[in-house]
Design a protein around this motif. Structure first.
Motif: not given
Length: 622
Positions: A171-173, A149-153, A176-178
């Motif tokens: 899925n988590k990011c 994931c490019k947000e949380c790796n 969390e970032k709609p």
């Protein structure tokens, strides 16, 4: 046991024997005994029923019994009807599974039909592809080879986002970032980001996810777009978020402006209809004259009297509507009813022929089109003793313009040809005009042509001039057009400009625009070619040339109309100038203005204007 002879006592029953244990029945025997008992009871019941039905009572009648359902008697109770299958469930097939031999691999097909192996193979391949697509991507043993994931790796990548949008996010990011990873519908992209339908349908330009429509199964699939990709494309298209907001505001203002304009037009139309309704009610309440036939008095003047109020109309002149009236003989064929021959004229008045031909052509055109120009030629002089036939040819029917040609025939010869064009109005186009000449006296301040002839008749002593004045006065009194001279002016080139006020006499109502143009065509030939004769006389004064005109007649005539809002029952200013004369012909040009100064028509005519060439001396040849 004792014998009977040995004792007087009776025989006695032996005592009951004790049950033997070796006589116990097996379960099978007990079952058989019970079945036999039930069968015996059933047979006994049947015998009793037969005996009771065959026996009679004290009255010799059979006892009343219930007819069994198995009886063939018509009074026997009928079994309940079978339930009918609902026809809305569609066509179905009943199969006797006990007789099925070939199960067709578990597929139920109609008898005589075999399974298409090629279709089954394609279906299996599609099912395999769908299963392969739904499989989660494999995880490599080497953590470095797995996408993150490019947000949380993290390695918990959403496979759908990766496959459709090419976006690596877990899925988590995503939850969390709609503001970056939420999905937008096509309608939201078009309304909020001002993207076009062609841009959104381009899979390479804007990847999208197809999803079943939740509103109804028959609707088209939804196209879902990733918010961050939509915003990146919108910023590139419009330059910046501020530029997008400005464009969005501009479109909102434009829509609001159009909506307000449409509302104002609707309100204006409603007010107009309301005013017309009120005006119509007032007109209906007004008295309407009911006239009888025209009755001529001892002086030869016709009169019409209203039967209810006694109002009288003096018909000392011809009515314009009667002068233009034609009779329809066929779809495209019309015939004149009245013809007017002016004094000293070679044939019927040319303006009447033009107007009657134009009435015939207008009857063959859709009212949505209005006349804008006509061109006509006078070929032969028409006699007032024989009606004229007008044959209309529907030359062309276009979306903006309609063309008609009219051929006037009398005694089997073509005497007149006209080509006229009709146009669908275009009110939004720009306009300009040549202004009306300044300082033109009002009609009330001008003298009528009749007054001028009467004064000339009193002043002259010439018998021929007096005769001319009398015939001219008779002509003007019979004419449906009233004419007043507004003046004669000199142009910059020394050519006189003639100004006349014209109007139709005693028009009971204001006619529609199509008939007003027919009346104007009638007026346009009045005092027109004679301006060429007067100009020729004016120019040749002082011995410059002959001034005695021996022949005057029209050759061709054309009119261009530029306005529909005018009334020939009111005054029209006719400005006439003759610009050229040569070879026995003269050209005249005219413009017609309303009293308000609106230029409504431009006219041109060429005619024969011949002078007495015997007065011109030819120099002798040496």
């Amino acid at each position: 046991m004792e014998t009977p002879g040995a004792s007087s006592s009776r025989y006695t029953t032996p005592p009951p024997r004790e049950p033997q244990n070796n006589l116990d029945l097996t379960p099978e025997q007990v079952k058989r005994v019970e079945l036999n008992r039930l069968k015996a009871k059933a047979r006994q019941r049947e015998r009793e029923e037969q005996q009771s039905s065959s026996s009679t009572n004290a009255n010799g009648k059979r006892p009343l019994g219930v007819i069994p359902a198995t009886s063939a008697s018509p009074t026997a109770p009928k079994p309940p009807p079978k339930l009918k299958r609902d026809s809305r469930l569609g066509k179905y097939f009943e199969y006797d599974l006990s007789k099925m031999v070939n199960s067709k691999g578990g597929f139920l097909v109609e008898d005589g039909k075999e399974i298409d192996e090629e279709v089954r193979a394609k279906e299996k391949e599609r099912e395999r592809q769908r299963a392969q697509q739904n499989l989660e991507p494999p995880i490599h043993l080497d953590p470095k080879l797995n996408p993150r994931c490019k947000e949380c790796n993290s390695m918990d990548i959403d496979p759908t986002f990766k496959r459709v949008f090419g976006c690596l996010v877990c899925n988590k990011c995503k939850n969390e970032k709609p503001e970056k990873y939420s999905l937008l519908t096509k309608t939201e992209c078009k309304e909020d980001y001002l993207l076009t339908d062609a841009e959104l349908r381009d899979q390479e330009l804007m990847p999208h996810l197809l999803k079943a429509n939740p509103h109804k199964s028959t609707f088209a699939n939804m196209m879902l777009f990733l918010r961050c990709q939509v915003e990146d494309f919108a910023w590139k298209k419009w330059g910046s978020p501020e530029a997008l907001d400005a464009e969005w505001q501009r479109r909102v203002d434009e829509k609001k402006k159009k909506k307000n304009k449409k509302f104002e037009e609707s309100l204006k139309e409603l007010r107009r209809r309301t005013r017309e309704t009120v005006w119509q009610k007032r007109k209906d309440q007004e008295h309407k004259h009911i006239f009888g036939v025209v009755e001529k008095g001892p002086d030869g003047v016709g009169k019409q009297v209203c039967h209810e109020c006694g109002f009288t109309i003096d018909w000392s002149h011809e009515q314009i509507s009667s002068a233009l009236e034609v009779e329809q003989l066929d779809v495209n064929l019309y015939r004149s009813k009245t013809l007017y021959l002016p004094p000293r004229a070679r044939g019927v008045f040319g303006g009447q022929v033009i107007s009657q031909a134009l009435v015939s052509a207008s009857n063959c055109v859709d009212p949505a089109f209005g006349l804008h120009s006509l061109h006509c030629y006078f070929l032969l002089s028409a006699s007032a003793a024989v009606p004229i036939l007008y044959n209309v040819d529907r030359v062309r029917d276009g979306r903006s313009y309609v063309t008609r040609s009219v051929r006037a025939v009398q005694r089997g010869r073509t005497i007149f040809l006209m080509l006229c064009s009709f146009q669908r109005p275009e009110p939004r186009q720009p306009a300009f005009q040549l202004p009306m000449p300044p300082h033109v006296p009002a009609p009330d301040a001008c003298e009528g042509i009749e007054v001028i002839y009467e004064r000339l008749f009193k002043e002259t002593t010439d018998v021929k001039v007096k005769e001319f004045c009398l015939t001219s006065l008779e002509e003007r009194r019979r004419s449906p057009i009233e004419v007043k001279l507004a003046g004669v002016r000199d142009s910059k080139d020394g050519i006189p400009v003639f100004l006349y006020w014209h109007k139709a006499r005693n028009t009971p109502i204001r006619y529609d625009a199509a008939f007003q143009k027919c009346i104007l065509s009638y007026i346009s030939d009045s005092q027109f070619i004679s301006a060429g004769r007067r100009t020729l006389t004016y120019v040749n004064q002082g011995g410059k040339g002959s001034t005695k005109v021996v022949m005057q007649t029209s050759l061709d005539h054309n009119i261009s109309f530029y306005d529909d809002d005018f009334d020939c029952g009111d005054w029209l200013l006719y400005v006439i100038i003759s610009e050229r004369a040569a070879s026995g012909r003269a050209a005249v040009h005219g413009r017609m203005y309303t009293p308000a100064g609106t230029l409504v028509a431009v006219c041109n005519q060429e005619g024969v204007v011949r002078v007495d060439d015997s007065e011109t001396t030819t120099p002798a040849k040496l």
